[in-house]
Design an enzyme around this catalytic site. Sequence first.
Site, PDB file in Angstrom:
ATOM      1  CE  LYS A  70      -2.718  -0.632   3.607  1.00 17.92           C
ATOM      2  NZ  LYS A  70      -3.860  -0.418   4.510  1.00 17.92           N
ATOM      3  CG  ASP A 106      -8.638   2.048   4.284  1.00 17.33           C
ATOM      4  OD1 ASP A 106      -9.401   1.160   3.881  1.00 17.33           O
ATOM      5  OD2 ASP A 106      -7.417   1.864   4.472  1.00 17.33           O
TER       6      ASP A 106
HETATM    7  P1  ATR Z   1      -2.256   0.053   8.282  1.00 16.61           P
HETATM    8  O1  ATR Z   1      -2.015   0.180   6.828  1.00 16.61           O
HETATM    9  O2  ATR Z   1      -3.302  -0.946   8.655  1.00 16.61           O
HETATM   10  O3  ATR Z   1      -2.467   1.365   8.929  1.00 16.61           O
HETATM   11  P2  ATR Z   1       0.465  -0.063   9.273  1.00 16.61           P
HETATM   12  O4  ATR Z   1       0.914   1.018   8.366  1.00 16.61           O
HETATM   13  O5  ATR Z   1       1.338  -1.262   9.432  1.00 16.61           O
HETATM   14  O6  ATR Z   1      -0.936  -0.647   8.855  1.00 16.61           O
HETATM   15  O7  ATR Z   1       0.170   0.594  10.699  1.00 16.61           O
HETATM   16  C1  ATR Z   1      -0.031  -0.193  11.827  1.00 16.61           C
HETATM   17  C2  ATR Z   1      -0.347   0.709  13.013  1.00 16.61           C
HETATM   18  O8  ATR Z   1      -0.508  -0.116  14.183  1.00 16.61           O
HETATM   19  C3  ATR Z   1       0.740   1.706  13.324  1.00 16.61           C
HETATM   20  O9  ATR Z   1       0.146   2.854  13.884  1.00 16.61           O
HETATM   21  C4  ATR Z   1       1.543   0.931  14.374  1.00 16.61           C
HETATM   22  O10 ATR Z   1       2.337   1.742  15.237  1.00 16.61           O
HETATM   23  P3  ATR Z   1       3.881   2.047  14.853  1.00 16.61           P
HETATM   24  O11 ATR Z   1       3.829   3.129  13.818  1.00 16.61           O
HETATM   25  O12 ATR Z   1       4.493   2.481  16.125  1.00 16.61           O
HETATM   26  O13 ATR Z   1       4.451   0.764  14.324  1.00 16.61           O
HETATM   27  C5  ATR Z   1       0.423   0.316  15.171  1.00 16.61           C
HETATM   28  N1  ATR Z   1       0.892  -0.815  15.987  1.00 16.61           N
HETATM   29  C6  ATR Z   1       1.265  -2.034  15.545  1.00 16.61           C
HETATM   30  N2  ATR Z   1       1.640  -2.809  16.590  1.00 16.61           N
HETATM   31  C7  ATR Z   1       1.512  -2.044  17.718  1.00 16.61           C
HETATM   32  C8  ATR Z   1       1.740  -2.271  19.114  1.00 16.61           C
HETATM   33  N3  ATR Z   1       2.173  -3.455  19.582  1.00 16.61           N
HETATM   34  N4  ATR Z   1       1.487  -1.260  19.969  1.00 16.61           N
HETATM   35  C9  ATR Z   1       1.026  -0.070  19.522  1.00 16.61           C
HETATM   36  N5  ATR Z   1       0.806   0.212  18.219  1.00 16.61           N
HETATM   37  C10 ATR Z   1       1.034  -0.763  17.322  1.00 16.61           C
END
Ligand code: ATR
Length: 281
Positions: A70, A106
């Site tokens: 994406k 989205d």
């Molecule tokens: P999407 O396209 O679904 O938004 P993404 O770009 O991978 O997917 O984003 C995932 C989100 O979940 C991000 O905000 C990520 O936080 P980081 O930017 O710090 O990685 C958040 N996220 C994933 N695992 C997490 C965790 N264990 N605790 C808090 N936030 C988390």
Amino acid sequence: MITARTRVYGLIGHPVRHSLSPAMYNELFDRYGIDAVYLAFDVPPARAERVADAIRTLDLVGVNLTVPFKEQVLPQLDDMTVAAEEAGAVNVVIHNGGALRGYNTDGEGLIRYLELQGLSLGGLRAVVLGAGGAGRAVASALLERGAASVAILNRTLSRAVVARGALERRFGHHELSALPLRPETFAQAAAGAHLVVNCTSGDGARAVSALDPAVLSPGATWVDINYWMPDPPQQAACAALGLHFHTGLGMLVHQASLAFELFTGHPVEVPVLEAIIRERG
Ligand code: ATR
């Protein structure tokens, strides 16, 4: 029947084998008599640079993109909508004579759903948890619909700051903040807020469970876009506080219906899509 004239659409990502999209779009093609087929392409992440070329070469009419493409596909596109630019991610690509245009459905999908639930977004104070593609798309769409303030809270603060930066060009006169995702910052940013949208994925649920929704405005709404979760964080707490809680199923239906219309020009009756998802999901 598939013939030499059948047009090809698809989902490109990794992993994709769990996806509902092929069943959903093929059923819609059938129902509306469109000579097309929708396939799931499981593409290794190392091939990200070839995704756009593959769409052009194989003359795919339209594709949905998912993790991890994406964001990675952006430099390969000819053009994208402002919503996609602000999200820093596209989930729909339309191919027209070699030119690829990216869209992000989205944010608009969530907004359409919330408006149908009777939520009025003008002047609203919102908190978005997560600064990935989904969180940024949601923040952009809320501001576009007139939200007065949006606070973006993210585990990695630098990503929240980048997300805010992308929104400042159009919405610099709004109240925009970028904060770390912690109980104290949530308590401060969400005090009196009307809407929270959890866009974190994976283990983000644990961080979200530690927040206290009691600080929200009475009658506030909480949405968790992770529609597949049997027990999303804060659902029970919101019910106990009399707050409105929605899973991401409504957003899924509306973003898929927007994508189908971009693909084919054919509008989808939302209840039809809901029934397909209920049966197949
Ligand atoms: P999407 O396209 O679904 O938004 P993404 O770009 O991978 O997917 O984003 C995932 C989100 O979940 C991000 O905000 C990520 O936080 P980081 O930017 O710090 O990685 C958040 N996220 C994933 N695992 C997490 C965790 N264990 N605790 C808090 N936030 C988390």
